[in-house]
Design an enzyme around this catalytic site. Structure first.
Site, short mmCIF file in Angstrom:
data_model
loop_
_atom_site.label_atom_id
_atom_site.label_comp_id
_atom_site.label_asym_id
_atom_site.label_seq_id
_atom_site.Cartn_x
_atom_site.Cartn_y
_atom_site.Cartn_z
N ARG A 1 -22.16 -4.98 12.27
CA ARG A 1 -23.39 -4.27 13.29
C ARG A 1 -24.65 -4.20 12.63
NH1 ARG A 1 -25.09 -3.34 18.14
NH2 ARG A 1 -26.59 -4.37 16.81
N CYS B 1 -28.13 -6.01 13.90
CA CYS B 1 -29.31 -5.48 14.04
C CYS B 1 -30.41 -6.35 13.34
CB CYS B 1 -29.33 -4.24 13.61
SG CYS B 1 -29.23 -2.94 14.83
N CYS C 1 0.89 -0.93 0.00
CA CYS C 1 0.03 -0.01 -0.09
C CYS C 1 0.86 1.25 -0.10
CB CYS C 1 -0.88 0.19 1.24
SG CYS C 1 -1.76 -1.40 1.48
N CYS D 1 2.23 2.93 -3.22
CA CYS D 1 1.62 3.93 -4.02
C CYS D 1 1.22 5.12 -3.02
CB CYS D 1 0.22 3.32 -4.68
SG CYS D 1 0.70 2.15 -5.82
N HIS D 2 0.68 4.78 -1.87
CA HIS D 2 0.06 5.96 -1.36
C HIS D 2 0.91 6.58 -0.13
CE1 HIS D 2 -3.89 4.90 -2.56
NE2 HIS D 2 -3.64 3.46 -2.17
N CYS E 1 -35.18 0.38 10.78
CA CYS E 1 -34.12 0.85 11.89
C CYS E 1 -34.64 2.11 12.40
CB CYS E 1 -33.00 1.28 10.81
SG CYS E 1 -32.39 0.14 9.70
#
Lengths: 106, 259
Positions: free
Chosen positions: B216, B220, B74, B77-78, B175
């Site tokens: 998460r 739910c 990574c 490039c970054h 939700c």
């Protein structure tokens, strides 16, 4: 997997009470859970944590299956001399991990 | 405990007036952090007590590793993530022009792996994917959520909003029934909270590990006895997208700690 996160003050005055904190990554599998197939997931926990200061043991704990994953310890000691804290975790399946941190006492 | 929860959900359902559909006014938005007790707050605030930092450190190591045939890390490039990844997680999910749809941070990491590293995709909730996304999102800690402004995202955000308002599952809850209309109440011992996605991936004490926003959301859905979408499903990304636009301006906390 990252070994451990240690928090020891870099310097302290002689006689100061200092807090030592140590967090390590471990799944702490209790040995009481079952897979969907019904088999027991084998126990895999850390069983012992030791802290030595300049070679002398100053703190030790035994760990048991009820302790949550990624166990975290915090304890206090008195700063008497400069030196190095050495931490050691051992456990099931030959688990062994070490870390260390230095302190300068003035 | 589970039964008590289910009964309470049922009671809530019976007592609930028709969906109020009132969005939370900006000045009343609260991170899940503000619903926690002092012990959990202290755990999140101290980087040597926050277990999520173990993943952040691993992510930093992975950032510099060369996993694929292209022999690219990574970092190749970054560069330094502290500069290049600052603010990135605050604007994801973002629109991918080539795919013509939004991708979340985890999908972006896997696209990068496929296209630039020639490395196999990492599984959702695998240690390495959580570590990389936690490390990247940690670079935005304290920065306000600033959704990607691409106008092509609008229909996807709208669909996410629709899903958020859509009653589903055997308990027939949306939700919004909990997280817009009843966030100031409790479900058994637990605060309901507003469902603001400020700290993902986050360390949940119940999980005893780090988890993504998709985990998460799936949790739910199972809780309201709906069939959860698969990891990576467009519906989950649309929900993530809507949640991030709903939380615009709130600071990123990654890695957050939650009960």
């Amino acid at each position: 997997m990252a070994s451990a996160l240690i928090n020891v003050p870099k310097r302290a005055k002689r006689g100061d009470i200092i807090e030592i904190r140590a967090l390590t990554s471990h799944i702490m599998e209790t040995g009481y859970r079952r897979k969907a197939s019904g088999e027991i997931v084998p126990r895999d926990i850390i069983t012992s944590f030791t802290c030595r200061f300049n070679g002398q043991e100053i703190f030790r704990a035994d760990l048991f299956p009820a302790i949550a994953a990624n166990p975290y310890f915090s304890f206090f000691t008195t700063a008497r001399e400069s030196g190095r804290f050495e931490f050691e975790w051992t456990g099931d399946n030959g688990f062994s991990q070490t870390a260390s941190a230095a302190i300068t006492v003035e | 405990m589970k039964r008590a929860c289910a009964m309470l959900v049922a009671a809530l359902l019976v007592a609930a007036a028709p969906l109020r559909a009132a969005e939370i006014p900006p000045d009343q938005r609260r991170s899940g952090y503000s619903f926690m007790g002092p012990d959990s707050k202290a755990m999140q605030d101290d980087d040597t007590a926050n277990p999520g930092m173990l993943w952040v450190l691993d992510g930093e190591a992975l950032w510099n590793k060369r996993p694929g045939a292209a022999n690219n890390a990574c970092a190749d490039c970054h560069g330094d993530a502290r500069a290049s990844m600052k603010g990135v997680a605050a604007r994801y999910p973002a629109f991918d022009k080539a795919l013509g749809r939004p991708v979340d941070l985890e999908q972006r990491i896997n696209l990068c792996r496929a296209q630039h590293q020639q490395a196999p995709a990492l599984d959702y909730e695998s240690h390495d994917l959580l570590a990389l996304s936690a490390f990247i999102a940690n670079q935005s800690r304290g920065m306000p959520i600033t959704p990607d402004g691409d106008s092509q995202l609008a229909p996807f955000i709208a669909r996410g909003h629709e899903l958020f308002m859509q009653r589903q599952g055997q308990l027939n809850l949306a939700c919004a029934n909990c997280h817009d209309d009843n966030w100031d109440k409790r479900l058994a011992g637990a605060a309901i909270t507003q469902g603001q996605p400020t700290g993902y991936p986050m360390y949940r004490l119940e999980w005893q590990t780090l988890g993504s926003l998709q985990r998460r959301l799936r949790g739910c859905m199972t809780g309201i006895r709906a069939q959860a979408y698969n990891y990576g499903a467009p519906e989950l990304v649309e929900l993530e997208l809507y949640l991030m636009s709903r939380a615009a301006g709130m600071p990123i906390e990654t890695p957050a700690v939650r009960p």
